[in-house]
Write an enzyme that holds these catalytic residues in place. Structure first.
Site, PDB file in Angstrom:
ATOM      1  N   ARG A  35      -2.116   8.942   2.941  1.00  0.00           N
ATOM      2  CA  ARG A  35      -2.477   9.866   4.024  1.00  0.00           C
ATOM      3  C   ARG A  35      -1.309  10.271   4.919  1.00  0.00           C
ATOM      4  O   ARG A  35      -1.433  11.134   5.770  1.00  0.00           O
ATOM      5  CB  ARG A  35      -3.595   9.253   4.874  1.00  0.00           C
ATOM      6  CG  ARG A  35      -4.959   9.368   4.216  1.00  0.00           C
ATOM      7  CD  ARG A  35      -6.012   8.608   4.982  1.00  0.00           C
ATOM      8  NE  ARG A  35      -5.934   7.179   4.738  1.00  0.00           N
ATOM      9  CZ  ARG A  35      -6.586   6.259   5.445  1.00  0.00           C
ATOM     10  NH1 ARG A  35      -7.339   6.621   6.462  1.00  0.00           N
ATOM     11  NH2 ARG A  35      -6.470   4.983   5.153  1.00  0.00           N
ATOM     12  N   ARG A  50      30.570  13.649  23.582  1.00  0.00           N
ATOM     13  CA  ARG A  50      30.438  13.074  22.243  1.00  0.00           C
ATOM     14  C   ARG A  50      31.059  11.675  22.165  1.00  0.00           C
ATOM     15  O   ARG A  50      31.694  11.214  23.113  1.00  0.00           O
ATOM     16  CB  ARG A  50      31.069  14.036  21.232  1.00  0.00           C
ATOM     17  CG  ARG A  50      30.258  15.338  21.109  1.00  0.00           C
ATOM     18  CD  ARG A  50      30.980  16.352  20.255  1.00  0.00           C
ATOM     19  NE  ARG A  50      31.379  15.785  18.976  1.00  0.00           N
ATOM     20  CZ  ARG A  50      32.297  16.336  18.174  1.00  0.00           C
ATOM     21  NH1 ARG A  50      32.915  17.448  18.538  1.00  0.00           N
ATOM     22  NH2 ARG A  50      32.587  15.764  17.023  1.00  0.00           N
ATOM     23  N   LYS A  74      35.204  15.073  23.311  1.00  0.00           N
ATOM     24  CA  LYS A  74      35.102  14.157  22.166  1.00  0.00           C
ATOM     25  C   LYS A  74      36.302  13.232  22.127  1.00  0.00           C
ATOM     26  O   LYS A  74      37.433  13.709  22.259  1.00  0.00           O
ATOM     27  CB  LYS A  74      35.033  14.977  20.882  1.00  0.00           C
ATOM     28  CG  LYS A  74      34.834  14.138  19.634  1.00  0.00           C
ATOM     29  CD  LYS A  74      35.624  14.649  18.431  1.00  0.00           C
ATOM     30  CE  LYS A  74      37.028  14.098  18.406  1.00  0.00           C
ATOM     31  NZ  LYS A  74      37.774  14.425  17.177  1.00  0.00           N
ATOM     32  N   GLY A 113       0.833  -1.209   0.000  1.00  0.00           N
ATOM     33  CA  GLY A 113       0.000   0.000   0.000  1.00  0.00           C
ATOM     34  C   GLY A 113       0.865   1.256   0.000  1.00  0.00           C
ATOM     35  O   GLY A 113       2.001   1.260   0.464  1.00  0.00           O
ATOM     36  N   ASN A 131      43.021  20.531  18.408  1.00  0.00           N
ATOM     37  CA  ASN A 131      43.355  19.195  17.901  1.00  0.00           C
ATOM     38  C   ASN A 131      43.414  19.136  16.382  1.00  0.00           C
ATOM     39  O   ASN A 131      43.880  18.167  15.818  1.00  0.00           O
ATOM     40  CB  ASN A 131      42.339  18.166  18.415  1.00  0.00           C
ATOM     41  CG  ASN A 131      40.911  18.506  18.029  1.00  0.00           C
ATOM     42  OD1 ASN A 131      40.570  19.676  17.825  1.00  0.00           O
ATOM     43  ND2 ASN A 131      40.078  17.499  17.931  1.00  0.00           N
ATOM     44  N   GLU A 156     -16.725  -7.034   4.260  1.00  0.00           N
ATOM     45  CA  GLU A 156     -16.081  -5.722   4.258  1.00  0.00           C
ATOM     46  C   GLU A 156     -17.109  -4.614   4.471  1.00  0.00           C
ATOM     47  O   GLU A 156     -18.280  -4.755   4.078  1.00  0.00           O
ATOM     48  CB  GLU A 156     -15.346  -5.508   2.927  1.00  0.00           C
ATOM     49  CG  GLU A 156     -14.121  -6.389   2.763  1.00  0.00           C
ATOM     50  CD  GLU A 156     -13.145  -6.229   3.911  1.00  0.00           C
ATOM     51  OE1 GLU A 156     -12.606  -5.124   4.082  1.00  0.00           O
ATOM     52  OE2 GLU A 156     -12.920  -7.205   4.655  1.00  0.00           O
ATOM     53  N   GLY A 193     -13.496  -4.886   8.205  1.00  0.00           N
ATOM     54  CA  GLY A 193     -14.284  -6.054   7.835  1.00  0.00           C
ATOM     55  C   GLY A 193     -14.929  -6.626   9.095  1.00  0.00           C
ATOM     56  O   GLY A 193     -14.271  -6.757  10.126  1.00  0.00           O
TER      57      GLY A 193
HETATM   58  C1  UD1 Z   1      -8.347  -4.975   5.356  1.00  0.00           C
HETATM   59  C2  UD1 Z   1      -9.302  -6.160   5.462  1.00  0.00           C
HETATM   60  C3  UD1 Z   1     -10.362  -5.865   6.517  1.00  0.00           C
HETATM   61  C4  UD1 Z   1      -9.687  -5.557   7.851  1.00  0.00           C
HETATM   62  C5  UD1 Z   1      -8.668  -4.424   7.677  1.00  0.00           C
HETATM   63  C6  UD1 Z   1      -7.866  -4.292   8.942  1.00  0.00           C
HETATM   64  C7  UD1 Z   1      -9.428  -7.189   3.252  1.00  0.00           C
HETATM   65  C8  UD1 Z   1     -10.218  -7.299   1.997  1.00  0.00           C
HETATM   66  N1  UD1 Z   1      -9.934  -6.365   4.193  1.00  0.00           N
HETATM   67  O1  UD1 Z   1      -9.092  -3.884   4.895  1.00  0.00           O
HETATM   68  O2  UD1 Z   1     -11.222  -6.952   6.673  1.00  0.00           O
HETATM   69  O3  UD1 Z   1     -10.654  -5.209   8.807  1.00  0.00           O
HETATM   70  O4  UD1 Z   1      -7.750  -4.720   6.620  1.00  0.00           O
HETATM   71  O5  UD1 Z   1      -7.033  -3.181   8.841  1.00  0.00           O
HETATM   72  O6  UD1 Z   1      -8.413  -7.845   3.404  1.00  0.00           O
HETATM   73  N2  UD1 Z   1      -2.125  -4.373   0.753  1.00  0.00           N
HETATM   74  C9  UD1 Z   1      -1.244  -4.843  -0.197  1.00  0.00           C
HETATM   75  N3  UD1 Z   1      -1.685  -5.005  -1.478  1.00  0.00           N
HETATM   76  C10 UD1 Z   1      -2.949  -4.751  -1.854  1.00  0.00           C
HETATM   77  C11 UD1 Z   1      -3.848  -4.274  -0.888  1.00  0.00           C
HETATM   78  C12 UD1 Z   1      -3.408  -4.110   0.414  1.00  0.00           C
HETATM   79  O7  UD1 Z   1      -0.076  -5.089   0.097  1.00  0.00           O
HETATM   80  O8  UD1 Z   1      -3.259  -4.933  -3.039  1.00  0.00           O
HETATM   81  C13 UD1 Z   1      -1.671  -4.213   2.122  1.00  0.00           C
HETATM   82  C14 UD1 Z   1      -1.667  -2.765   2.591  1.00  0.00           C
HETATM   83  O9  UD1 Z   1      -0.412  -2.168   2.384  1.00  0.00           O
HETATM   84  C15 UD1 Z   1      -1.979  -2.916   4.070  1.00  0.00           C
HETATM   85  C16 UD1 Z   1      -2.819  -4.167   4.149  1.00  0.00           C
HETATM   86  O10 UD1 Z   1      -2.548  -4.879   2.971  1.00  0.00           O
HETATM   87  O11 UD1 Z   1      -0.825  -3.105   4.846  1.00  0.00           O
HETATM   88  C17 UD1 Z   1      -4.291  -3.879   4.307  1.00  0.00           C
HETATM   89  O12 UD1 Z   1      -4.723  -3.152   3.203  1.00  0.00           O
HETATM   90  P1  UD1 Z   1      -5.861  -2.056   3.323  1.00  0.00           P
HETATM   91  O13 UD1 Z   1      -6.123  -1.514   2.003  1.00  0.00           O
HETATM   92  O14 UD1 Z   1      -5.544  -1.126   4.420  1.00  0.00           O
HETATM   93  O15 UD1 Z   1      -7.093  -2.987   3.749  1.00  0.00           O
HETATM   94  P2  UD1 Z   1      -8.475  -2.517   4.277  1.00  0.00           P
HETATM   95  O16 UD1 Z   1      -9.329  -2.144   3.145  1.00  0.00           O
HETATM   96  O17 UD1 Z   1      -8.298  -1.551   5.367  1.00  0.00           O
END
Ligand code: UD1
Ligand code: CA
Length: 452
Positions: A16, A330, A348, A12, A383, A151, A137
């Site tokens: 934000r 230091r 130092k 991800g 020094n 979800e 979820g």
């Molecule tokens: C996900 C869960 C949800 C849970 C929540 C907890 C799913 C479908 N939903 O939702 O049930 O309550 O986390 O925080 O799994 N990531 C990837 N690749 C992707 C998508 C996500 O690596 O394609 C990683 C993100 O970087 C993150 C994690 O997976 O670390 C969760 O992704 P995020 O998009 O935050 O999931 P949520 O929609 O919040």
């Protein structure tokens, strides 16, 4: 012993955070978010796979750990898709432990519990009950058994009222996980491959999904922005401070003490307000740290006083020494037993012997000072010649008068005395007095000029 594979989802972007750094490289206490997760799982797993996407090169370079299998997920098509990327590297007869790179405070004991449950049931899911479940979820149960995860965006009104939510962390038999992942589709509100759909598949497959519910919200808290990052920082610091106090460290105000690293201490140590400890710091017994000090990678003995506003890094401070106020110690400074380093003194790469005093406004660099030496106010070891650093040696019992410059390399002998205001360029033998000061002239009855 069954093999455990850790799969950390970290693809991800973390928009934000409003940062040029990928989210998982944001710092919490002494480590990146991903670093925290790695510390927990590397102890449990035979292999760790990190699924990366945005800023992947930066993440790999920063973490710099060859034992990790870095798996690229070029397009973020959902958590199920992310896990799919790691599966070709994982044997069927192992357990896959799925974690998030942005959930840093997960506890090892919880993960162990999930792994054990997955060994018995094939699938084990970590959930938490939240006052405000919005965004997560929801866990759907029937006769108390987990049936599926819905979800937020796919849930109906009734389901939205459920407060038990998916943390995203689960342990699954790898063979089963592969089968279920192969069956995923993107028929959902977000058009993604949801990892969460494997739960319903497991139930249809006749499995009982083992449930682990944590009552520690913070261990499953994710970090999406800097407000949440600061919240977790405070939580971590508060928990750590409580632990330290229970172990006998007196913190005048646990809310105004931060330790970003490892602190160990003996008995009856006291730390006043606004102290920051970084790296590995050790305190002996009965040592006190006054307000506004920053101490990093330092070994401090017993009965030491660190006075206010001192900054200490990479040093060793002997028993009974006194440092500050306003001292800067230091790296590679070694302050001897009962030595005194006073205000506005910088030390130092130098050794200060037992009972020696550098009390005011001095710079001591690349210097070896013996025992019971007195360094007057405003003494400077020169020094650096603009190209190279040179050593100064001041032997036991020497007395260096105030406002002296010692032009290194130079040696001041045992019990030698330097007159105040000297510029010393040559070695001074033991017990001699040396001074380089122009003689004072006094004109009798001299009259000041008057304005014309
Ligand atoms: C996900 C869960 C949800 C849970 C929540 C907890 C799913 C479908 N939903 O939702 O049930 O309550 O986390 O925080 O799994 N990531 C990837 N690749 C992707 C998508 C996500 O690596 O394609 C990683 C993100 O970087 C993150 C994690 O997976 O670390 C969760 O992704 P995020 O998009 O935050 O999931 P949520 O929609 O919040
Ligand atoms: Ca999330």
């Amino acid at each position: 012993m069954i093999q455990i594979h850790g799969i950390i989802l970290a693809a991800g972007k973390g928009t934000r955070m409003n940062s040029s750094k990928p989210k998982v490289l944001q710092i919490l206490s002494d480590k990146t978010l991903l670093g925290h997760v790695l510390t927990q799982v590397q102890k449990l797993c035979s292999k760790v796979h990190v699924v990366y996407g945005f800023g992947g090169d930066q993440v790999r370079k920063h973490i710099n750990d060859d034992s990790i299998n870095w798996v690229e997920q070029a397009n973020q098509l959902g958590t199920g898709h992310a896990v799919q990327q790691a599966m070709p590297h994982i044997d069927d007869d192992s357990i896959s432990l799925v974690l998030y790179g942005d959930v840093p405070l997960i506890e090892k004991s919880t993960l162990n519990n999930l792994i054990t449950q997955a060994q018995h049931n094939g699938v084990a899911l970590l959930s938490v009950v939240l006052d405000n479940p919005v965004g997560y979820g929801r866990i759907i149960r029937q006769n108390n058994q987990i049936q599926s995860i819905i979800e937020q965006k796919d849930a109906n009104k009734e389901q939205l009222a459920i407060c038990e939510v998916n943390t995203g962390i689960m342990a699954v038999n790898s063979g089963l996980l592969k089968t279920y992942l192969d069956g995923l589709d993107s028929n959902n509100a977000q058009g993604e491959l949801y990892l969460t759909d494997i739960i319903e598949m497991a139930v249809s497959d006749g499995k009982t999904v083992a449930s682990v519910i944590t009552d520690n919200e913070f261990e499953v808290a994710g970090v999406n922005d800097k407000v949440q990052l600061a919240e977790l920082e405070r939580t971590l610091q508060q928990n750590q401070a409580t632990r330290f106090m229970q172990q006998g460290l007196m913190l005048k105000d646990p809310a105004r003490f931060d330790c970003r690293g490892n602190l160990s201490f003996g008995q009856d140590c006291e730390v006043d307000v606004n102290v920051v400890v970084e790296g590995k710091v050790t305190l002996g017994d009965n040592t006190t740290i006054a307000p506004n000090c920053v101490i990093k990678n330092t070994i401090i003995g017993s009965n030491v006083s660190i006075l206010p506003n001192s900054v200490i890094e990479g040093a060793i401070i002997g028993d009974g020494a006194s440092i500050g106020p306003f001292a800067r110690i230091r790296p590679e400074a070694n302050i001897g037993e009962n030595a005194k380093i006073g205000n506005f003194v910088e030390v130092k790469k130098s050794t200060i012997g037992k009972g020696s005093k550098v009390s005011h406004l001095s710079y001591v660099g690349d210097t070896t000072i013996g025992d019971d030496v007195n360094i007057g106010a405003g003494v400077i070891t020169c020094n650096y010649d603009g190209a190279n650093k040179h050593q100064t040696t001041i032997k036991d019992g020497a007395f260096v008068g105030s406002d002296t410059q010692l032009i290194a390399p130079v040696t001041i002998g045992k019990n030698a005395t330097i007159g105040a205001g000297s510029t010393i360029t040559k070695d001074v033998p033991d017990s001699h007095l040396s001074l380089s000061r122009s003689r004072q002239t006094t004109l009798k009855n001299w009259e000041r000029p008057t304005k014309k």
